[in-house]
Write a protein that holds these residues in place. Structure first.
Motif, short mmCIF file in Angstrom:
data_model
loop_
_atom_site.label_atom_id
_atom_site.label_comp_id
_atom_site.label_asym_id
_atom_site.label_seq_id
_atom_site.Cartn_x
_atom_site.Cartn_y
_atom_site.Cartn_z
N ASP A 83 -5.02 9.87 4.73
CA ASP A 83 -4.00 9.35 4.30
C ASP A 83 -2.99 8.50 3.87
O ASP A 83 -1.96 7.96 3.29
N VAL A 84 -3.44 7.35 4.74
CA VAL A 84 -2.56 6.13 4.47
C VAL A 84 -2.90 5.29 3.38
O VAL A 84 -2.12 4.67 2.55
N PHE A 85 -4.55 5.09 2.56
CA PHE A 85 -4.77 4.54 1.79
C PHE A 85 -5.11 5.20 -0.03
O PHE A 85 -5.15 5.08 -0.68
N GLY A 86 -5.04 6.99 1.42
CA GLY A 86 -5.31 8.31 -0.81
C GLY A 86 -6.28 7.94 -0.78
O GLY A 86 -6.15 8.96 -2.12
N THR A 87 -6.94 7.60 -0.79
CA THR A 87 -8.50 7.88 -1.55
C THR A 87 -9.54 7.69 -0.55
O THR A 87 -9.28 6.72 0.43
N HIS A 129 3.80 2.63 7.42
CA HIS A 129 5.31 2.22 7.34
C HIS A 129 5.21 0.64 7.12
O HIS A 129 6.70 0.19 7.49
N GLY A 130 4.13 0.11 6.04
CA GLY A 130 4.88 -1.24 6.11
C GLY A 130 5.23 -2.31 7.03
O GLY A 130 6.13 -3.39 7.25
N VAL A 131 5.37 -2.48 8.44
CA VAL A 131 5.34 -3.36 10.09
C VAL A 131 3.97 -4.04 9.97
O VAL A 131 3.30 -3.16 10.58
N PHE A 132 3.72 -5.12 9.73
CA PHE A 132 2.25 -5.65 9.88
C PHE A 132 2.08 -6.47 10.44
O PHE A 132 1.18 -7.27 11.41
N SER A 133 2.88 -6.11 12.06
CA SER A 133 3.22 -7.41 13.38
C SER A 133 2.80 -6.86 14.59
O SER A 133 3.02 -5.81 14.48
#
Length: 133
Positions: A83-87, A129-133
């Motif tokens: 779901d997150v990466f799409g493939t 959600h673009g939060v990497f920390s």
């Protein structure tokens, strides 16, 4: 590559619990193994099923309750990564490669326990959600 899994993300919780309690069919193992592009021995290691026990389960056609929970855990993470990466290819790659966010351990390795699997899910949520920390 299409990876159709017997237990879908939309399956109701009561139906899912019932399937796990009865023991997931060994065909689920094969499907998840194929989706992840892993040999039997590697997926068996991630769900903590010894090689000899895996052979017995394949003859019986289903896993025990505990083994089914662990197999479903890996399936759940695969579906979330998909779901997150799409493939399939990206989900597979991410799950198998070392991750900085998990102390340079692969998500599959980290998810050998439920606590670790939750951390992998949290990391996927942060990536989503673009939060990497």
């Amino acid at each position: 590559m299409s990876c159709k899994l017997s237990i879908k993300a939309e399956t109701s919780i009561p139906a899912l619990i019932s399937s796990i309690e009865k023991g997931l069919p060994t065909s689920n193992f094969t499907k998840i193994r194929n989706c992840l592009g892993l040999p039997d021995k590697d997926l068996a290691m991630y769900i903590r099923v010894p090689k000899s026990t895996l052979a017995i389960r394949k003859k019986a056609g289903k896993f025990s309750f505990e083994e089914s929970e662990r197999l479903y855990r890996i399936q759940r993470l695969y579906l979330k990564a998909l779901d997150v990466f799409g493939t399939v290819e990206m989900a597979r790659k991410w799950l198998k490669e070392e991750s900085y966010g998990l102390g340079d351990v692969s998500p599959l390795e980290y998810a050998k326990t439920e606590v670790g699997a939750r951390e992998v899910e949290n990391l996927l949520g942060r990536i989503e959600h673009g939060v990497f920390s």
